[in-house]
Design a protein around this motif. Structure first.
Motif, PDB file in Angstrom:
ATOM      1  N   ALA A 138       1.088  34.384  -1.993  1.00 16.42           N
ATOM      2  CA  ALA A 138       2.105  33.458  -1.450  1.00 16.42           C
ATOM      3  C   ALA A 138       1.492  32.514  -0.425  1.00 16.42           C
ATOM      4  CB  ALA A 138       3.240  34.260  -0.824  1.00 16.42           C
ATOM      5  N   ARG A 139       1.961  31.273  -0.467  1.00 16.22           N
ATOM      6  CA  ARG A 139       1.488  30.269   0.500  1.00 16.22           C
ATOM      7  C   ARG A 139       2.500  30.139   1.637  1.00 16.22           C
ATOM      8  NH1 ARG A 139      -0.277  27.530  -4.555  1.00 16.22           N
ATOM      9  NH2 ARG A 139       1.754  26.528  -4.722  1.00 16.22           N
ATOM     10  N   PRO A 140       2.036  29.740   2.825  1.00 18.33           N
ATOM     11  CA  PRO A 140       2.976  29.606   3.951  1.00 18.33           C
ATOM     12  C   PRO A 140       3.954  28.451   3.737  1.00 18.33           C
ATOM     13  CG  PRO A 140       0.762  28.886   4.597  1.00 18.33           C
ATOM     14  CD  PRO A 140       0.644  29.475   3.225  1.00 18.33           C
ATOM     15  N   VAL A 141       5.163  28.619   4.262  1.00 21.64           N
ATOM     16  CA  VAL A 141       6.177  27.556   4.186  1.00 21.64           C
ATOM     17  C   VAL A 141       6.533  27.156   5.615  1.00 21.64           C
ATOM     18  CG1 VAL A 141       8.551  26.999   3.507  1.00 21.64           C
ATOM     19  CG2 VAL A 141       7.073  28.297   1.951  1.00 21.64           C
ATOM     20  N   THR A 142       6.118  25.934   5.993  1.00 20.31           N
ATOM     21  CA  THR A 142       6.348  25.481   7.372  1.00 20.31           C
ATOM     22  C   THR A 142       7.361  24.340   7.458  1.00 20.31           C
ATOM     23  OG1 THR A 142       4.494  23.938   7.212  1.00 20.31           O
ATOM     24  CG2 THR A 142       4.012  26.146   8.073  1.00 20.31           C
ATOM     25  N   LYS A 143       7.765  23.823   6.278  1.00 20.76           N
ATOM     26  CA  LYS A 143       8.808  22.787   6.263  1.00 20.76           C
ATOM     27  C   LYS A 143       9.502  22.832   4.901  1.00 20.76           C
ATOM     28  CE  LYS A 143       9.816  17.876   6.885  1.00 20.76           C
ATOM     29  NZ  LYS A 143       9.277  16.520   7.117  1.00 20.76           N
ATOM     30  N   VAL A 144      10.831  22.672   4.934  1.00 16.21           N
ATOM     31  CA  VAL A 144      11.628  22.759   3.706  1.00 16.21           C
ATOM     32  C   VAL A 144      12.353  21.441   3.462  1.00 16.21           C
ATOM     33  CG1 VAL A 144      13.620  23.906   2.619  1.00 16.21           C
ATOM     34  CG2 VAL A 144      11.955  25.252   3.913  1.00 16.21           C
ATOM     35  N   GLY A 145      12.333  20.990   2.205  1.00 17.55           N
ATOM     36  CA  GLY A 145      13.104  19.804   1.819  1.00 17.55           C
ATOM     37  C   GLY A 145      14.259  20.206   0.926  1.00 17.55           C
ATOM     38  N   VAL A 146      15.413  19.572   1.102  1.00 16.53           N
ATOM     39  CA  VAL A 146      16.575  19.837   0.249  1.00 16.53           C
ATOM     40  C   VAL A 146      17.025  18.513  -0.362  1.00 16.53           C
ATOM     41  CG1 VAL A 146      18.920  20.761   0.129  1.00 16.53           C
ATOM     42  CG2 VAL A 146      17.302  21.738   1.778  1.00 16.53           C
ATOM     43  N   VAL A 147      17.021  18.446  -1.712  1.00 19.83           N
ATOM     44  CA  VAL A 147      17.477  17.226  -2.390  1.00 19.83           C
ATOM     45  C   VAL A 147      18.965  17.379  -2.657  1.00 19.83           C
ATOM     46  CG1 VAL A 147      17.136  15.649  -4.309  1.00 19.83           C
ATOM     47  CG2 VAL A 147      15.235  17.086  -3.531  1.00 19.83           C
ATOM     48  N   GLY A 148      19.753  16.491  -2.063  1.00 15.48           N
ATOM     49  CA  GLY A 148      21.208  16.593  -2.147  1.00 15.48           C
ATOM     50  C   GLY A 148      21.734  16.965  -0.765  1.00 15.48           C
ATOM     51  N   ALA A 149      22.956  16.551  -0.464  1.00 18.99           N
ATOM     52  CA  ALA A 149      23.546  16.899   0.831  1.00 18.99           C
ATOM     53  C   ALA A 149      25.007  17.289   0.646  1.00 18.99           C
ATOM     54  CB  ALA A 149      23.407  15.726   1.804  1.00 18.99           C
ATOM     55  N   GLY A 150      25.363  17.672  -0.593  1.00 17.86           N
ATOM     56  CA  GLY A 150      26.720  18.152  -0.867  1.00 17.86           C
ATOM     57  C   GLY A 150      26.915  19.550  -0.299  1.00 17.86           C
ATOM     58  N   LEU A 151      28.009  20.202  -0.675  1.00 22.07           N
ATOM     59  CA  LEU A 151      28.335  21.497  -0.068  1.00 22.07           C
ATOM     60  C   LEU A 151      27.270  22.551  -0.368  1.00 22.07           C
ATOM     61  CD1 LEU A 151      30.227  23.182   1.637  1.00 22.07           C
ATOM     62  CD2 LEU A 151      31.504  23.753  -0.423  1.00 22.07           C
ATOM     63  N   MET A 152      26.856  22.671  -1.632  1.00 14.84           N
ATOM     64  CA  MET A 152      25.851  23.690  -1.977  1.00 14.84           C
ATOM     65  C   MET A 152      24.539  23.407  -1.252  1.00 14.84           C
ATOM     66  SD  MET A 152      25.694  26.442  -3.735  1.00 14.84           S
ATOM     67  CE  MET A 152      24.534  27.616  -4.407  1.00 14.84           C
ATOM     68  N   ALA A 153      24.098  22.158  -1.288  1.00 19.80           N
ATOM     69  CA  ALA A 153      22.841  21.779  -0.630  1.00 19.80           C
ATOM     70  C   ALA A 153      22.916  22.046   0.878  1.00 19.80           C
ATOM     71  CB  ALA A 153      22.544  20.305  -0.894  1.00 19.80           C
ATOM     72  N   SER A 154      24.070  21.748   1.482  1.00 17.17           N
ATOM     73  CA  SER A 154      24.233  21.961   2.930  1.00 17.17           C
ATOM     74  C   SER A 154      24.200  23.457   3.267  1.00 17.17           C
ATOM     75  CB  SER A 154      25.545  21.357   3.424  1.00 17.17           C
ATOM     76  OG  SER A 154      25.617  19.992   3.085  1.00 17.17           O
ATOM     77  N   GLY A 177      25.770  16.996   9.393  1.00 17.55           N
ATOM     78  CA  GLY A 177      26.946  17.318  10.220  1.00 17.55           C
ATOM     79  C   GLY A 177      27.492  18.705   9.905  1.00 17.55           C
ATOM     80  N   TYR A 178      27.494  19.061   8.612  1.00 15.32           N
ATOM     81  CA  TYR A 178      27.966  20.398   8.203  1.00 15.32           C
ATOM     82  C   TYR A 178      27.102  21.475   8.851  1.00 15.32           C
ATOM     83  CZ  TYR A 178      28.511  24.582   5.299  1.00 15.32           C
ATOM     84  OH  TYR A 178      28.699  25.885   4.871  1.00 15.32           O
ATOM     85  N   VAL A 179      25.787  21.305   8.774  1.00 17.27           N
ATOM     86  CA  VAL A 179      24.868  22.310   9.332  1.00 17.27           C
ATOM     87  C   VAL A 179      25.076  22.430  10.840  1.00 17.27           C
ATOM     88  CG1 VAL A 179      22.441  22.964   9.638  1.00 17.27           C
ATOM     89  CG2 VAL A 179      23.181  21.924   7.482  1.00 17.27           C
ATOM     90  N   HIS A 180      25.185  21.284  11.524  1.00 21.35           N
ATOM     91  CA  HIS A 180      25.423  21.306  12.981  1.00 21.35           C
ATOM     92  C   HIS A 180      26.722  22.039  13.316  1.00 21.35           C
ATOM     93  CE1 HIS A 180      22.598  17.825  14.412  1.00 21.35           C
ATOM     94  NE2 HIS A 180      21.978  18.761  13.745  1.00 21.35           N
ATOM     95  N   ALA A 181      27.775  21.774  12.549  1.00 14.45           N
ATOM     96  CA  ALA A 181      29.079  22.400  12.809  1.00 14.45           C
ATOM     97  C   ALA A 181      29.004  23.916  12.627  1.00 14.45           C
ATOM     98  CB  ALA A 181      30.136  21.809  11.880  1.00 14.45           C
ATOM     99  N   GLU A 182      28.252  24.357  11.612  1.00  9.89           N
ATOM    100  CA  GLU A 182      28.113  25.806  11.370  1.00  9.89           C
ATOM    101  C   GLU A 182      27.327  26.471  12.505  1.00  9.89           C
ATOM    102  OE1 GLU A 182      29.540  27.734   8.880  1.00  9.89           O
ATOM    103  OE2 GLU A 182      30.658  25.891   8.524  1.00  9.89           O
ATOM    104  N   ILE A 183      26.325  25.761  13.029  1.00 12.91           N
ATOM    105  CA  ILE A 183      25.551  26.306  14.162  1.00 12.91           C
ATOM    106  C   ILE A 183      26.458  26.425  15.394  1.00 12.91           C
ATOM    107  CG2 ILE A 183      23.640  25.820  15.762  1.00 12.91           C
ATOM    108  CD1 ILE A 183      22.210  24.528  13.277  1.00 12.91           C
ATOM    109  N   GLU A 184      27.314  25.414  15.581  1.00 11.91           N
ATOM    110  CA  GLU A 184      28.279  25.479  16.695  1.00 11.91           C
ATOM    111  C   GLU A 184      29.208  26.686  16.556  1.00 11.91           C
ATOM    112  OE1 GLU A 184      28.835  23.908  19.547  1.00 11.91           O
ATOM    113  OE2 GLU A 184      27.035  22.690  19.294  1.00 11.91           O
ATOM    114  N   LYS A 185      29.613  26.997  15.315  1.00 15.29           N
ATOM    115  CA  LYS A 185      30.481  28.171  15.088  1.00 15.29           C
ATOM    116  C   LYS A 185      29.759  29.452  15.490  1.00 15.29           C
ATOM    117  CE  LYS A 185      33.131  26.376  11.139  1.00 15.29           C
ATOM    118  NZ  LYS A 185      33.256  26.470   9.689  1.00 15.29           N
TER     119      LYS A 185
END
Length: 709
Positions: free
Chosen positions: A335-351, A380-388
């Motif tokens: 396994a290789r190290p993972v130091t940054k993740v990209g997500v294509v899409g910003a809908g509900l599943m992607a968020s 914004g979704y991710v930020h709101a979940e962190i606030e929760k």
């Protein structure tokens, strides 16, 4: 009549590999001159990662410790006796590995009687007894404390439960009898039935105290010291423990009735354990403990020799053991190290995916989408979940700030993904769209980056086919809701290399998901089985059976929800899309229902309306249905559905979609919430004779999820 010692000796001989718990007795002088005290510590000699259990030899050791303190209590050399556990663990109950080995009803009966005979002695000693729940306490660990005169509990205690019904047993060492007589039937039903059937819900220390199970609550840091000070005050009479009177009238009967309602709604009469436990609680109303203990012994033995418990233990072992060591996964050192993740899409599943990667990996996560508004919404979704999480006290302000700073959104993939190690797409379920996305990502991502797809049914190999480096594409299929369902189907494409696959498994482990390796076959595991299952239900409706009969037919499986309620959760359009995908792959077995297509075309969200609070067939949907004139009974529907599922699983194993039948069960338990008492599905199909009827053989070897031959 054999003695307790003989009973346990016989049981111990059946179970040579028991991890034995010792019961160490030491003496100390209580504060305030309260007197000399015997403290018994339960310890199996391992750290907290191997919790203390009670097998036959462990019970024999506790019995010997009680022999010693009984003499001391009788001759007046001690004023009280306490029981506690090693650091972080009190005791977590009967050793299930021993239960699996039992082949005879009389041996199963001996386990129940042995536990009772030992624990009961604690209540019969000449001095008061105290249980100090210092750490995790489950099953028999809870019950040994219930036999004591008084109990204290640590605020830091993370898990306390009577999980037996969840596994297909009853609390058989006093739990069903003593607990309702201690805290009342309603609270006892909540702990024994409701929590167990609610995915084995655990109580924390304060809840144990609030329920009245424990008489005092102390901080974890100096828990034993504070418990001993409290003990001294109780023995001197400075602290008087008062417990509320138990309502043995109508309230008791109502609590049992409520328990039956909960059991019906969860298992629909399909698994006996909850009902046996409720019978014992009902019979304990008069406070006759010995009568209750005798009933527990019989229920325990009957259930140990029944198929549901064996399936329950099999399921437990799948989740605890196989789920942590995935079959077929490559060497983790690749396994290789993972130091940054990209997500294509910003809908509900992607968020949801972005949030999960962020919380578990704590590395930068960047989302992209086709316009700024979508990108901003995703972040914004991710930020709101962190606030929760912050609001609930699950993380502190510093952690919240750090996590928010790690998540960003950009429109330009080159800017976002140039230094990403793991990029996952969650865009529209259309092969052309996904191929285009991967082509764009490959052009800007580093050469080592993993390209993962969250597809639920499309070919991973086809998605990778037009890339320069198809070997780094891997299927990474999550189940909705992402935060709740543990399963992650990891799909190996035709050209996926070992390093990419190993990295995917390493990431899955960090995400705390149960990863199962699957071949790149249409709809992989869960969706293929569910689509065949749902397709057969849809077929019988299309042919002429009423919706109500078709739905009721599979109630005995005790599934988390009925097929058409599940369809509503998934969304009829997605259900239709998956059935079309599978129909193209296997037209002889997977149909596309014209009625389902009509429901989707009409824009309906499901078959039901809930105007009365419970599901009723939507009149508009009823008007759309075009049915034939073949009307089946519930039993005929059930046979057809189970035969279809058994056939599909047989074919999937022949095709090598997964390594073994165990992986199918692990997928259904962790990805679709199928019940432990079925063991997923294959033990049930074996037990009901469906496997042999359809495939000519059972899926599992004897003794794996059944009584050993």
């Amino acid at each position: 009549m054999s003695t307790t010692a003989e009973l346990l000796k016989g049981a111990a001989e059946l179970f040579p590999d028991e991890v034995v718990t010792s019961a160490h007795v030491r003496h100390l002088d209580l504060p305030f001159g309260a007197g000399r005290f015997a403290l018994v510590t339960l310890d199996n000699g391992f750290d907290h990662t191997k919790p203390t259990t009670f097998g036959p030899q462990s019970l024999a050791n506790l019995n010997l410790a009680i022999d010693q303190v009984e003499k001391e209590a009788a001759d007046g050399s001690i004023v009280g006796i306490g029981i506690t556990g090693k650091p972080f663990i009190f005791a977590v109950g009967a050793d299930l590995k021993g239960v699996e080995l039992l082949k005879e009803h009389e041996h199963a009966l001996a386990i129940g009687k042995g536990g009772h005979e030992v624990f009961k002695r604690l209540a019969g000693l000449a001095v008061p007894t105290f249980a100090y729940y210092n750490g995790a306490a489950m099953g028999g660990g809870v019950e040994v404390g219930l036999h004591c005169t008084y109990r204290t509990v640590s605020k830091a205690l993370p898990a306390f439960s009577l999980p037996e019904v969840f596994l297909g047993l009853v609390p058989g060492w006093g739990g069903c009898t003593i607990l309702p007589n201690l805290i009342g039937a309603e609270k006892a039903v909540s702990v024994i039935i409701e929590n167990s059937l609610n995915q084995n819900k655990q109580l924390k220390g304060k809840q144990v105290f609030d329920l009245g199970i424990a008489d005092a609550l102390f901080e974890g840091a100096d828990f034993l010291e504070q418990s001993l000070i409290w003990t001294a005050n109780v023995l001197k009479g400075d602290v008087v423990v008062e417990r509320p009177a138990i309502d043995r009238g109508e309230a008791w009967d109502q609590a049992v009735a409520k328990g039956r309602f909960i059991a019906d709604s969860k298992v629909h009469g399909a698994a006996p354990a909850a009902y046996r436990a409720l019978d014992i609680i009902a019979a304990s109303k008069d406070g006759d403990l010995q009568k209750g203990f005798d009933a527990e012994d019989v229920a325990l033995a009957d259930l140990i020799m029944g198929g549901e418990l064996r399936a329950g233990i099999y399921a437990f072992n799948l989740v605890q053991k196989r789920g942590k060591r995935p079959a077929g996964a490559p060497d983790k050192n690749l396994a290789r190290p993972v130091t940054k993740v990209g997500v294509v899409g910003a809908g509900l599943m992607a968020s949801q995916l972005a949030l999960l990667f962020l919380r578990r990996l704590e590395v930068p996560v960047v989302l992209t989408d086709i316009d700024q508004e979508r990108v901003d919404k995703g972040v914004g979704y991710v930020h709101a979940e962190i606030e929760k999480l912050l609001g609930k006290g699950r993380i502190n302000q510093d952690k919240a700030n750090r996590l928010k700073a790690l998540v960003t959104g950009v429109l330009d993939k080159a800017e976002g993904f140039a230094d990403a190690d793991f990029i996952i797409e969650a865009v529209f379920e259309e092969i052309g769209v996904k191929q285009q996305v991967f082509a764009e990502v490959e052009a800007v991502a580093p050469a080592h980056a993993i390209l993962a797809t969250n597809t639920s049914s499309l070919s991973v190999s086809e998605m990778a086919s037009k890339l320069k480096n198809p070997e780094r594409v891997v299927g990474f299929h999550f189940f909705n809701p992402v935060a709740v369902l543990p399963l992650l189907e990891i799909v190996r494409g035709e050209q996926t290399d070992d390093a990419s696959l190993a990295t995917a498994f390493a990431v899955a482990k960090k995400l705390k998901k149960t990863a199962v390796l699957t071949k790149d076959a249409p709809a992989f595991v869960v969706n293929r089985i569910l689509t065949r299952f749902m397709g057969e239900i849809q077929n019988v409706i299309d042919e002429g059976t009423s919706v109500e009969v078709a739905e009721k037919a599979v109630e005995p499986l005790g599934l988390p929800m009925s097929p058409l309620v599940l369809l509503e959760l998934v969304g009829p359009a997605i259900g239709l899309h998956v059935s079309e995908t599978l129909n193209r792959a296997f037209p002889d077995r997977f149909t596309v229902s014209p009625n389902l297509a009509a429901v989707v075309k009409a824009g309906k969200r499901g078959f039901y309306v809930y105007d009365s609070g419970k599901p009723e067939l939507d009149p508009e949907v009823a008007a759309l249905l075009k049915q034939g004139d073949v009307v089946l009974t519930e039993e005929q529907v059930r046979d057809r559905v189970l035969d279809a599922v058994a056939q599909e699983i047989g074919l999937m194993l022949d095709e090598g979609v997964v390594a073994e039948a165990q992986d199918i069960d692990l997928c259904l338990i962790t990805g679709a919430g199928w019940p432990f008492h079925l063991g997923g599905i294959t033990p049930y199909l074996d037990r009901e004779g469906v496997s042999e009827r359809v495939n000519g053989k059972k899926f599992l070897a004897p003794g794996l999820a059944s009584i050993p031959a």
